[in-house]
Design a protein around this motif. Sequence first.
Motif, PDB file in Angstrom:
ATOM      1  N   ILE A 106     -19.324  -5.676 -30.846  1.00  0.00           N
ATOM      2  CA  ILE A 106     -18.850  -7.031 -30.006  1.00  0.00           C
ATOM      3  C   ILE A 106     -17.475  -6.846 -30.137  1.00  0.00           C
ATOM      4  N   LEU A 107     -17.073  -6.749 -28.837  1.00  0.00           N
ATOM      5  CA  LEU A 107     -15.388  -6.715 -28.627  1.00  0.00           C
ATOM      6  C   LEU A 107     -15.006  -8.322 -28.086  1.00  0.00           C
ATOM      7  N   THR A 108     -13.916  -8.839 -28.670  1.00  0.00           N
ATOM      8  CA  THR A 108     -13.795 -10.284 -28.341  1.00  0.00           C
ATOM      9  C   THR A 108     -12.159 -10.293 -27.913  1.00  0.00           C
ATOM     10  N   ASP A 109     -11.808 -11.265 -27.075  1.00  0.00           N
ATOM     11  CA  ASP A 109     -10.504 -11.607 -26.990  1.00  0.00           C
ATOM     12  C   ASP A 109     -10.379 -12.778 -26.136  1.00  0.00           C
ATOM     13  N   GLY A 110      -8.982 -13.707 -26.288  1.00  0.00           N
ATOM     14  CA  GLY A 110      -9.083 -15.063 -26.039  1.00  0.00           C
ATOM     15  C   GLY A 110      -8.305 -15.250 -24.903  1.00  0.00           C
ATOM     16  N   ASP A 111      -7.900 -13.942 -24.226  1.00  0.00           N
ATOM     17  CA  ASP A 111      -7.326 -13.852 -22.953  1.00  0.00           C
ATOM     18  C   ASP A 111      -8.152 -13.132 -21.985  1.00  0.00           C
ATOM     19  N   THR A 112      -8.299 -13.936 -20.627  1.00  0.00           N
ATOM     20  CA  THR A 112      -9.230 -13.817 -19.852  1.00  0.00           C
ATOM     21  C   THR A 112      -8.845 -12.447 -19.006  1.00  0.00           C
ATOM     22  N   SER A 113      -7.696 -12.332 -18.742  1.00  0.00           N
ATOM     23  CA  SER A 113      -7.348 -10.962 -17.967  1.00  0.00           C
ATOM     24  C   SER A 113      -7.420 -10.021 -18.796  1.00  0.00           C
ATOM     25  N   THR A 114      -7.153  -9.771 -20.059  1.00  0.00           N
ATOM     26  CA  THR A 114      -7.430  -8.867 -20.949  1.00  0.00           C
ATOM     27  C   THR A 114      -8.600  -8.567 -21.155  1.00  0.00           C
ATOM     28  N   LEU A 115      -9.617  -9.454 -21.349  1.00  0.00           N
ATOM     29  CA  LEU A 115     -11.054  -9.373 -21.360  1.00  0.00           C
ATOM     30  C   LEU A 115     -11.625  -8.698 -19.953  1.00  0.00           C
ATOM     31  N   THR A 116     -10.942  -9.163 -18.791  1.00  0.00           N
ATOM     32  CA  THR A 116     -11.598  -8.249 -17.748  1.00  0.00           C
ATOM     33  C   THR A 116     -10.927  -6.835 -17.613  1.00  0.00           C
ATOM     34  N   ASN A 117      -9.848  -6.538 -18.321  1.00  0.00           N
ATOM     35  CA  ASN A 117      -9.353  -5.090 -18.339  1.00  0.00           C
ATOM     36  C   ASN A 117     -10.236  -4.359 -19.457  1.00  0.00           C
ATOM     37  N   MET A 118     -10.580  -5.126 -20.427  1.00  0.00           N
ATOM     38  CA  MET A 118     -11.337  -4.395 -21.710  1.00  0.00           C
ATOM     39  C   MET A 118     -12.806  -3.948 -20.977  1.00  0.00           C
ATOM     40  N   LYS A 119     -13.432  -4.864 -20.248  1.00  0.00           N
ATOM     41  CA  LYS A 119     -14.722  -4.646 -19.567  1.00  0.00           C
ATOM     42  C   LYS A 119     -14.417  -3.407 -18.740  1.00  0.00           C
ATOM     43  N   GLU A 120     -13.434  -3.357 -17.866  1.00  0.00           N
ATOM     44  CA  GLU A 120     -13.316  -2.055 -16.869  1.00  0.00           C
ATOM     45  C   GLU A 120     -13.144  -0.753 -17.832  1.00  0.00           C
ATOM     46  N   ASN A 121     -12.525  -0.896 -18.860  1.00  0.00           N
ATOM     47  CA  ASN A 121     -12.237   0.205 -19.675  1.00  0.00           C
ATOM     48  C   ASN A 121     -13.678   0.752 -20.054  1.00  0.00           C
ATOM     49  N   MET A 122     -14.514  -0.246 -20.513  1.00  0.00           N
ATOM     50  CA  MET A 122     -15.716   0.032 -21.088  1.00  0.00           C
ATOM     51  C   MET A 122     -16.488   0.881 -20.024  1.00  0.00           C
ATOM     52  N   GLU A 123     -16.434   0.379 -18.835  1.00  0.00           N
ATOM     53  CA  GLU A 123     -17.124   1.089 -17.732  1.00  0.00           C
ATOM     54  C   GLU A 123     -16.497   2.472 -17.589  1.00  0.00           C
ATOM     55  N   LEU A 124     -15.246   2.465 -17.733  1.00  0.00           N
ATOM     56  CA  LEU A 124     -14.345   3.889 -17.702  1.00  0.00           C
ATOM     57  C   LEU A 124     -15.016   4.866 -18.471  1.00  0.00           C
ATOM     58  N   ASN A 125     -15.643   4.427 -19.745  1.00  0.00           N
ATOM     59  CA  ASN A 125     -15.881   5.430 -20.689  1.00  0.00           C
ATOM     60  C   ASN A 125     -17.565   5.478 -20.608  1.00  0.00           C
ATOM     61  N   ASN A 126     -18.125   4.973 -19.420  1.00  0.00           N
ATOM     62  CA  ASN A 126     -19.508   5.129 -19.598  1.00  0.00           C
ATOM     63  C   ASN A 126     -20.272   4.338 -20.759  1.00  0.00           C
ATOM     64  N   LEU A 127     -19.752   3.266 -20.934  1.00  0.00           N
ATOM     65  CA  LEU A 127     -20.353   2.426 -21.994  1.00  0.00           C
ATOM     66  C   LEU A 127     -20.973   1.321 -21.120  1.00  0.00           C
ATOM     67  N   CYS A 128     -22.198   0.819 -22.029  1.00  0.00           N
ATOM     68  CA  CYS A 128     -22.939  -0.302 -21.197  1.00  0.00           C
ATOM     69  C   CYS A 128     -22.596  -1.408 -21.727  1.00  0.00           C
ATOM     70  N   ILE A 129     -22.228  -2.318 -20.844  1.00  0.00           N
ATOM     71  CA  ILE A 129     -21.751  -3.632 -20.952  1.00  0.00           C
ATOM     72  C   ILE A 129     -23.094  -4.438 -21.258  1.00  0.00           C
ATOM     73  N   GLU A 130     -23.114  -5.193 -22.314  1.00  0.00           N
ATOM     74  CA  GLU A 130     -24.277  -5.951 -22.541  1.00  0.00           C
ATOM     75  C   GLU A 130     -24.455  -6.989 -21.881  1.00  0.00           C
ATOM     76  N   GLN A 131     -25.809  -7.183 -21.321  1.00  0.00           N
ATOM     77  CA  GLN A 131     -26.205  -8.279 -20.514  1.00  0.00           C
ATOM     78  C   GLN A 131     -27.526  -8.858 -21.034  1.00  0.00           C
ATOM     79  N   GLU A 132     -27.768 -10.196 -21.017  1.00  0.00           N
ATOM     80  CA  GLU A 132     -29.253 -10.400 -21.506  1.00  0.00           C
ATOM     81  C   GLU A 132     -30.241 -10.036 -20.671  1.00  0.00           C
ATOM     82  N   HIS A 133     -31.329  -9.732 -21.273  1.00  0.00           N
ATOM     83  CA  HIS A 133     -32.586  -9.205 -20.598  1.00  0.00           C
ATOM     84  C   HIS A 133     -32.431  -8.260 -19.784  1.00  0.00           C
TER      85      HIS A 133
END
Length: 273
Positions: A106-133
């Motif tokens: 579970i990765l967290t951050d309190g800055d929305t632009s940082t969070l957006t960049n973080m999610k894109e980095n997870m995608e760059l590394n072929n990691l699955c961003i968790e979504q419900e169901h």
Amino acid sequence: MDSMRNLLSKDSLLNKTDHIYKEISFLSSTNDDVSSRLISVVARLSCSSNMLEGDTGCSLWPSSLFLSEFILSYPEIFSTKCCFELGSGVGLVGICLNYVGASKVILTDGDTSTLTNMKENMELNNLCIEQEHSEVLKESKNKVECKYLSWEHVSESDLWGYQPDIVLGADIMYDPVCVPHLVRVLSMLLRRNRSQGENNGKSGDEFQTEGPVAYIATVVRNAETFNCFAKAAADAKLSAINIASSAAPSNLLPYMLSYDRSSVQLLKITSLS
């Protein structure tokens, strides 16, 4: 079509004028004193092109490199554990946690632009961003959840569903104003009655704990801020011990000559109550 959209998304990420694309390679040698495992990890990251102009959450800091080396050097601490990072920034620590087999990241951050960049980095590394169901997530070994978390406003009920075994953070003691909020969040996450009392390490070793434990890597740039944290932690009945020497990680970044490992403290934090 979906693959084309993914490529376009990655291209747009890498073409940001204020960001640069980096590849961080962690490599172990055959004569490593800490771990007998050969390690070869490549993390692909979009980072701020200038860490001194306010985009600190999208910058790569020495403490993050050190904490990543620590995770890769001692995988038995994190394997099969639920790991929760505060102030995750570019997400490098999350990539390393996934590599060593954490059951949940579970990765967290309190800055929305940082969070957006973080999610894109997870995608760059072929990691699955968790979504419900998500059926895709259930079948994937790459499980990462990226969440917005404001230390100032989060409540215990907001955190109750996570119950992490291990809390992590790198360079998150940067402002005395934020310290009380950080300590409050750590206190909630590390409360002993939140866990089942499992050990986070081998019996008899220095990593053995009852209940959750935090590993916080930090460079002491301002003694006043660090002392403020130490006092607030003590007042909150948190034990904070620097284990940077006794649990020194392998040097997995020998090519990175500007990286000063000696400047980093690694705090092991547990609750005394």
